[in-house]
Design a protein around this motif. Structure first.
Motif, PDB file in Angstrom:
ATOM      1  N   ARG A 177      24.484  38.621  -1.110  1.00 23.13           N
ATOM      2  CA  ARG A 177      24.026  39.917  -1.625  1.00 23.13           C
ATOM      3  C   ARG A 177      22.620  40.225  -1.087  1.00 23.13           C
ATOM      4  O   ARG A 177      22.296  41.363  -0.773  1.00 23.13           O
ATOM      5  N   ARG A 192      19.957  43.716   5.488  1.00 28.57           N
ATOM      6  CA  ARG A 192      20.604  44.514   6.554  1.00 28.57           C
ATOM      7  C   ARG A 192      20.514  46.012   6.239  1.00 28.57           C
ATOM      8  O   ARG A 192      20.263  46.809   7.143  1.00 28.57           O
ATOM      9  N   ARG A 193      20.737  46.353   4.948  1.00 32.40           N
ATOM     10  CA  ARG A 193      20.642  47.776   4.552  1.00 32.40           C
ATOM     11  C   ARG A 193      19.256  48.331   4.869  1.00 32.40           C
ATOM     12  O   ARG A 193      19.104  49.449   5.314  1.00 32.40           O
ATOM     13  N   ASN A 194      18.262  47.506   4.627  1.00 29.80           N
ATOM     14  CA  ASN A 194      16.880  47.934   4.857  1.00 29.80           C
ATOM     15  C   ASN A 194      16.486  47.880   6.333  1.00 29.80           C
ATOM     16  O   ASN A 194      15.348  48.157   6.687  1.00 29.80           O
ATOM     17  N   LYS A 195      17.409  47.430   7.157  1.00 28.85           N
ATOM     18  CA  LYS A 195      17.185  47.330   8.609  1.00 28.85           C
ATOM     19  C   LYS A 195      15.958  46.465   8.940  1.00 28.85           C
ATOM     20  O   LYS A 195      15.163  46.784   9.844  1.00 28.85           O
ATOM     21  N   HIS A 247       9.971  44.672   1.836  1.00 27.40           N
ATOM     22  CA  HIS A 247      10.412  46.003   2.250  1.00 27.40           C
ATOM     23  C   HIS A 247      10.284  46.980   1.088  1.00 27.40           C
ATOM     24  O   HIS A 247       9.764  48.091   1.233  1.00 27.40           O
ATOM     25  N   ARG A 248      10.764  46.555  -0.083  1.00 28.04           N
ATOM     26  CA  ARG A 248      10.736  47.464  -1.237  1.00 28.04           C
ATOM     27  C   ARG A 248       9.307  47.766  -1.676  1.00 28.04           C
ATOM     28  O   ARG A 248       9.043  48.793  -2.281  1.00 28.04           O
ATOM     29  N   GLU A 289      21.341  39.153   1.731  1.00 28.93           N
ATOM     30  CA  GLU A 289      21.434  39.493   3.158  1.00 28.93           C
ATOM     31  C   GLU A 289      21.881  40.945   3.322  1.00 28.93           C
ATOM     32  O   GLU A 289      21.366  41.670   4.186  1.00 28.93           O
ATOM     33  N   GLU A 290      22.819  41.383   2.472  1.00 26.31           N
ATOM     34  CA  GLU A 290      23.246  42.791   2.549  1.00 26.31           C
ATOM     35  C   GLU A 290      22.044  43.719   2.354  1.00 26.31           C
ATOM     36  O   GLU A 290      21.897  44.713   3.053  1.00 26.31           O
ATOM     37  N   ALA A 291      21.178  43.359   1.407  1.00 28.68           N
ATOM     38  CA  ALA A 291      19.999  44.200   1.156  1.00 28.68           C
ATOM     39  C   ALA A 291      19.087  44.198   2.387  1.00 28.68           C
ATOM     40  O   ALA A 291      18.584  45.247   2.804  1.00 28.68           O
ATOM     41  N   ASP A 314      13.376  41.179   1.441  1.00 25.61           N
ATOM     42  CA  ASP A 314      13.812  42.373   0.708  1.00 25.61           C
ATOM     43  C   ASP A 314      12.685  42.907  -0.186  1.00 25.61           C
ATOM     44  O   ASP A 314      12.434  44.111  -0.239  1.00 25.61           O
TER      45      ASP A 314
END
Ligand SMILES: Cc1cc2nc3c(=O)[nH]c(=O)nc-3n(C[C@H](O)[C@H](O)[C@H](O)COP(=O)(O)OP(=O)(O)OC[C@H]3O[C@@H](n4cnc5c(N)ncnc54)[C@H](O)[C@@H]3O)c2cc1C
Length: 645
Positions: free
Chosen positions: A152, A158-161, A35-36, A154-156, A32
């Motif tokens: 939480r 997945r959101r970031n693909k 990615h950010r 993992e959600e990030a 995450d």
């Protein structure tokens, strides 16, 4: 994805800016963060999104330790760094980095939705934990803090693909000229006639190793069974280890595997054993001089959970006087007594349904009585009632695993829980011996002899941020040329057969388990010097025998995967046992969470020394070097200098 020839196989190949291995709190956070920070050409490679320690573990209040954000007790980055390194053998610069990053890492989790509780004014109220420093730093969102963190995070992801390669077990770090060039994994999804081992190859100059602790080396373990660890792979690639000897062991239930710390002990459960004839005995009564001492020791085990040789009956170390003293009733006497019962062939249980013999509130030491009162649990007639009043979720956790603590006792042992040591990293969590390899989370050798409870989870987040920052500042160089040879693939090829007399996954697992029993008997919280030498020789012999004795059916992916774990575990066990032998040969004494018979805790000659280990070749013993632990640095504090830089 393209296809390359690797050894004789046709294998999928992906070129990346960075590959993160492992989907625990550390790996997910790093993906995450990358990615950010704008590094988009990445992948998360994991043997299982639902596997690992973070996803599957916890305790009564699973703790997160960070800079204080509550109340009026003073705290600072340097004070926190001092607490992190107070046990000795931890580099001060790493302690400073872990402390400095803790608030940002924690608040990032808060923003992602991890529900750490606050009071009406928004303060993150805190409680006491082991090796704490007493500044109000420990918090929790219940028994499953680390699980919620992974959900939480993992959600990030997945959101970031971010691309996730689930079901892929990394088996080799590729290197050229002592630099990382990629990664080879095995995966059921890629098994074809041209690729019977299910190989997949990633070309990248940055591999983040977030594979957690080397759990599979022990049988008596409170790590989830889905966590085995993968230390053999980096050792074979030339990554240096440090502080491998330093662990945490403590009392845990066997099914489900769960830490029995905090409230589970503070409500004073009944401990008993059963022998082969079914005779039940409250064995702690024989060990302590009075019920008051016994109840005090069990109560204190709540916040002194890891076994500590200074807290055993008759053994205690006065930090100020630096002398060895008799201190009856220390809380780790309970661990020794549990171990002694099991070693004598008896099964040991913790029981919340009844009070221990002689239990009367008047027999409790005052700290225990006051704590139970303040927690609203003093009125409970049984340990179960007190536990319900103090921490209902601790009861609900067992109920969710089919165990009703109101009616059922739980079987226990003294189990391996956390490895303070791991791979040597610098302040950016890059391997000190293998550039391009970053190691974060429990696999990183960050901590020393002890660590405050909750600091492991902080480390997963701080390491993830630092490694991502470093990689983001360096992602200009293109991935290396695709490889044509893989050592790991060659080994598994040699050990695969189309004929008969092959071993199944269950056969190989049984071998791994047998070695784990020996390890738990010889080289866990009790470390008899001779037993360690013998166990190291046994691990070496098992490693040497692997090519003579093991064959798996080509195409039996379960057996191949189990073989990869077994091979990795054997290398890890061997290196760890040699490190324990080296520590003892250097005159090391009982400390941290282990007892060396005949060497009581006391003035530690190796307190500020760190043992580094490298496996230069599988055919030779590991090479050891000792270095002084670096002090906490005097960091630059002049704002304009930093601002302009
Ligand atoms: C019972 C228990 C209670 C604990 N309580 C606390 C606590 O209260 N506070 C605290 O700070 N710490 C606690 N810890 C320690 C803490 O939970 C761990 O140190 C931390 O969760 C480790 O996170 P990680 O991301 O490094 O590794 P893990 O969460 O273990 O993740 C490792 C990941 O790597 C994957 N993996 C491994 N090998 C490979 C491979 N070769 N290829 C691909 N994937 C691979 C695994 O499947 C997994 O996804 C506790 C530990 C236990 C066992």
């Amino acid at each position: 994805m393209e296809y390359i020839k690797l050894n004789s196989y046709t294998v999928p190949y992906i070129s990346l800016a960075a590959a993160v291995v492992g989907s625990g709190a550390a790996g997910l956070a790093c993906a995450d963060r990358l990615h950010r920070l704008g590094v988009r050409d990445i992948a998360l490679v994991t043997e299982g999104m639902e596997m690992g320690t973070s996803r599957n573990t916890g305790s009564d209040k699973q703790t997160y330790y960070k800079l204080s954000l509550t109340g009026d007790r003073e705290d600072s980055v340097v004070e926190l760094a001092k607490s992190l390194s107070a046990g000795g053998a931890m580099h001060g610069d790493l302690a400073l980095v872990e402390a400095a990053g803790s608030a940002r890492a924690f608040l990032n989790l808060v923003e992602l939705g991890v529900p750490f509780p606050t009071n009406d004014f928004g303060e993150y109220v805190a409680y006491r934990t082991d090796h704490d420093g007493g500044r109000g730093r420990a918090t929790s969102c219940g028994p499953l803090t680390s699980r919620i963190m992974t959900e939480r995070l993992e959600e990030a992801v997945r959101r970031n693909k971010i691309r996730v390669f689930d079901g892929c077990r990394a088996v080799e770090i590729l290197t050229a000229g002592r630099k990382v060039t990629g990664l080879v994994a095995i995966c059921r999804d890629y098994v074809t006639a041209d690729n019977p081992l299910g190989l997949i190859c990633f070309g990248t100059r940055s591999v983040v190793w977030a594979t957690g602790g080397p759990a599979a080396i022990y049988a008596a373990s409170v790590y989830p069974e889905s966590q085995t660890g993968s230390h053999g792979v980096p050792f074979l690639a030339g990554a240096e280890g440090r502080n491998l000897t330093e662990w945490q062991y403590g009392i845990a239930s066997l099914s489900p595997r769960w830490n029995l710390s905090g409230s589970y002990q503070q409500v004073i459960p009944r401990y008993y054993s059963i022998d082969a004839r079914g005779t039940e005995r409250e064995f702690l009564a024989d060990v302590f001089d009075s019920p008051s001492e016994l109840f005090g020791a069990v109560f204190r085990k709540g916040y002194e959970w890891p076994f500590d040789p200074r807290k055993c009956e008759g053994l205690s170390f006065d930090e100020n006087a630096r002398t060895y003293k008799i201190r009856p009733g220390g809380s780790s006497t309970v661990d020794l007594a549990v171990y002694a019962e099991r070693a004598a062939g008896r099964r040991v249980y913790m029981d919340f349904t009844r009070n221990p013999d002689g239990y009367l509130p008047a027999h409790l030491p005052s700290d225990a009585r006051e704590y139970l009162q303040a927690s609203g649990a003093a009125g409970g007639k049984t340990p179960f009632e007190r536990l319900c009043a103090m921490n209902r979720r601790a009861v609900e956790f067992f109920a969710s695993h089919g165990v009703d603590l109101c009616t059922q006792p739980i079987e226990i042992d003294v189990c391996a829980q956390h490895n303070n040591g791991g791979f040597s990293v610098d302040v950016w969590y890059e391997s000190t011996s293998l550039p391009g390899l970053y190691v974060i989370g429990e696999a990183a050798g960050v901590f020393g002899v002890t660590r405050p409870g909750g600091s492991a989870l902080n480390s997963t987040q701080v390491g993830a941020l630092r490694a991502a920052q470093r990689i983001a500042s360096r992602t200009t160089s293109p991935a290396a040329e695709p490889p044509s040879e893989s050592r790991g693939a060659a080994l598994f090829d040699r050990l695969s057969s189309d004929g008969t007399h092959t071993l199944s996954a269950a056969d190989i697992l049984a071998r791994r388990a047998a070695g784990g029993e020996l390890m738990s008997r010889s080289a866990a919280f009790l470390r008899d010097p001779k037993a360690i030498v013998d166990a190291a020789a046994a691990a070496r012999a098992e490693l040497d025998a692997i090519e003579r004795e093991i064959l798996v059916m080509r195409g039996d992916f379960d057996a191949l995967r189990e073989l990869a774990i077994y091979y990795d575990t054997l290398i890890t066990r061997y290196v760890y046992l040699c490190a324990m032998g080296e520590y003892i040969a250097r005159g090391g004494i009982s400390r941290g969470s282990y007892l060396i018979p005949g060497r009581p805790p006391g003035d530690d000659p190796l307190r500020n020394k760190i043992c580094r280990v490298t496996l230069t070749s599988l055919s030779k013993p590991p090479v050891f070097e000792w270095e002084d632990a670096r002090p906490i640095p005097q960091s630059e504090q002049w704002f304009e200098k930093i601002y302009n830089r």
